[in-house]
Design a protein around this motif. Structure first.
Motif, PDB file in Angstrom:
ATOM      1  N   PRO A 125       1.866   6.076   4.170  1.00 48.85           N
ATOM      2  CA  PRO A 125       0.836   6.958   4.758  1.00 48.85           C
ATOM      3  C   PRO A 125       1.276   8.416   4.785  1.00 48.85           C
ATOM      4  O   PRO A 125       2.450   8.725   5.007  1.00 48.85           O
ATOM      5  CB  PRO A 125       0.650   6.398   6.172  1.00 48.85           C
ATOM      6  N   THR A 160      -4.311   3.669   3.022  1.00 55.30           N
ATOM      7  CA  THR A 160      -3.004   3.373   3.599  1.00 55.30           C
ATOM      8  C   THR A 160      -3.168   2.807   5.001  1.00 55.30           C
ATOM      9  O   THR A 160      -4.188   2.987   5.657  1.00 55.30           O
ATOM     10  CB  THR A 160      -2.111   4.629   3.672  1.00 55.30           C
ATOM     11  N   ASN A 202       3.569  -0.125   9.978  1.00 56.60           N
ATOM     12  CA  ASN A 202       2.939   0.452   8.778  1.00 56.60           C
ATOM     13  C   ASN A 202       2.351  -0.607   7.851  1.00 56.60           C
ATOM     14  O   ASN A 202       2.483  -0.542   6.636  1.00 56.60           O
ATOM     15  CB  ASN A 202       3.905   1.372   8.045  1.00 56.60           C
ATOM     16  N   THR A 228      -9.058   0.315   5.219  1.00 56.21           N
ATOM     17  CA  THR A 228      -8.164   1.438   5.471  1.00 56.21           C
ATOM     18  C   THR A 228      -8.913   2.764   5.555  1.00 56.21           C
ATOM     19  O   THR A 228     -10.068   2.878   5.141  1.00 56.21           O
ATOM     20  CB  THR A 228      -7.126   1.573   4.330  1.00 56.21           C
ATOM     21  N   LEU A 247       0.845  -1.182   0.000  1.00 61.26           N
ATOM     22  CA  LEU A 247       0.000   0.000   0.000  1.00 61.26           C
ATOM     23  C   LEU A 247       0.887   1.242   0.000  1.00 61.26           C
ATOM     24  O   LEU A 247       2.053   1.197   0.407  1.00 61.26           O
ATOM     25  CB  LEU A 247      -0.899   0.009   1.237  1.00 61.26           C
TER      26      LEU A 247
END
Length: 375
Positions: free
Chosen positions: A82, A123, A261, A119, A79
């Motif tokens: 962020p 992210t 993450n 999400t 992904l």
């Protein structure tokens, strides 16, 4: 295995893990021969809300779920990284508008393995929200039309029942807006609070909201944004293929993965944190959970300052490891005079094998006065 039909009454019998129940008519969302996955469509307290893998459902006719068959490796990208909000540079309060969208999508979990993430804004973690003490925040939450479930948001910086969750329940295709005043400076977690809450959080629905003090924060050279979370899959860590969630493991608090993450290796290599020697660094760090605390540590460094329990009012100094509870957060500041690659870990070190490792890469000239081999 037998699947319960939508509309089973709650008094027909609970699922095996009643603490994970939500409310609403059941509808099959995703099917595999070895797991069941069901979700709300309309709120109705008279009906059960069943999720899987489940071993018993409805009146309990369901057989024990079979172990998932070994799958072929899959190659899907991570992904996106962020988004981190920039520091606040104003000295007055404002009305701040924040727009978040709940997005469900496939992403890399580990080499050869993928996961269907839920999400905020696509992210894991969701984007950092950053406001100033005294700001009024208007937050809009949209749920993408092709989502399979309803979502909402609970922000730990909000004063009000549910942290905003009751004001932001959004079915697929809906948008709702809430308003709150940011009264307490600090570092706070936000997360989805739609039942079953652990499922939504584990699937990636968490992030940080930073409320800077009215007086502001001292400048640093670079800032970074990290969150830790646990993922509970039917396969064990390293198994290939698209990995389905496993609520039995989740209820027993036995994660397959513990990651920074959102995925194994997502803060390494090209995605590592990068800085230069003697730069003053600030890391915003949170733990989505849903169940495990973190012993946040960077091997070979000492944190110069730490926002204990997320409070920016009084910072601790010279700290080696920071304990962060699930649903908790911190801020650490550090500076390294020595170049090299520093390992970011949860110092519950068995979690290294489950993916809890990142890299801080410091570039610059060697500094033998501080660090060198002499024999």
């Amino acid at each position: 295995m037998e699947h319960c039909d939508g509309g089973n009454k709650r008094d027909d019998g609970p699922t095996e893990h009643p603490a994970l129940l939500g409310h609403g008519g059941c509808r099959l969302a995703v099917g595999r021969p070895d797991w069941v996955y069901r979700y709300d469509k309309e709120v109705d307290a008279d009906h059960c809300h069943c999720y899987g893998p489940v071993r018993r459902c409805g009146r309990g006719q369901g057989a024990a779920a079979a172990a998932p068959a070994q799958q072929k490796p899959v190659d899907v990208p991570y992904l996106p990284v962020p988004a981190m909000a920039p520091p606040i540079k104003r000295s007055t309060s404002e009305v701040v508008k924040v727009a978040l969208e709940t997005i469900e999508l496939d992403g890399k979990l580990a080499d050869g393995a993928a996961y269907h993430f839920w999400t905020f804004n696509g992210t894991v973690p969701g984007p950092m929200v950053r406001v100033r003490e005294g700001d009024t925040v208007e937050l809009s939450l949209a749920n993408k039309t092709n989502s399979s479930v309803g979502h909402n948001i609970d922000l730990h910086a909000v004063l009000g029942p549910g942290g905003g969750a009751s004001l932001t329940n959004v079915s697929p295709g809906q948008t709702k807006t809430m308003k709150f005043k940011a009264l307490h400076p600090g570092v706070y977690v936000y997360h989805c609070a739609t039942p079953p809450i652990p499922m939504h959080i584990s699937s990636g629905m968490y992030g940080l909201i930073v409320v800077e003090p009215a007086a502001g924060l001292p400048p640093v050279d670079k800032e970074f944004y990290l969150c830790q979370g646990a993922i509970y899959t039917a396969g064990k860590a390293g198994d290939p293929g698209m990995q389905p969630p496993d609520l039995a493991r989740m209820a027993d608090e036995r994660p397959s993965y513990v990651v920074f993450n959102g995925a194994v290796g997502s803060v390494t290599g090209d995605r590592a944190l990068k800085a230069n020697v003697n730069e003053k660094l600030r890391i915003w760090f949170g733990v989505g959970g849903p169940n495990l605390s973190s012993s946040f540590h960077i091997i070979g460094t000492v944190f110069d300052k730490v926002a204990t329990w997320g409070s920016l009012s009084a910072l601790a100094e010279h700290v080696q490891t920071v304990t962060v509870a699930p649903g908790g957060a911190t801020m650490v500041e550090l500076m390294s005079p020595v170049p090299g690659t520093y390992l970011i870990v949860d110092h519950s070190l068995s979690r290294l094998e489950k993916g809890a490792a990142g890299q801080l890469v410091i570039s610059g000239p060697a500094n033998p006065d501080v660090f060198s081999q002499v024999g």
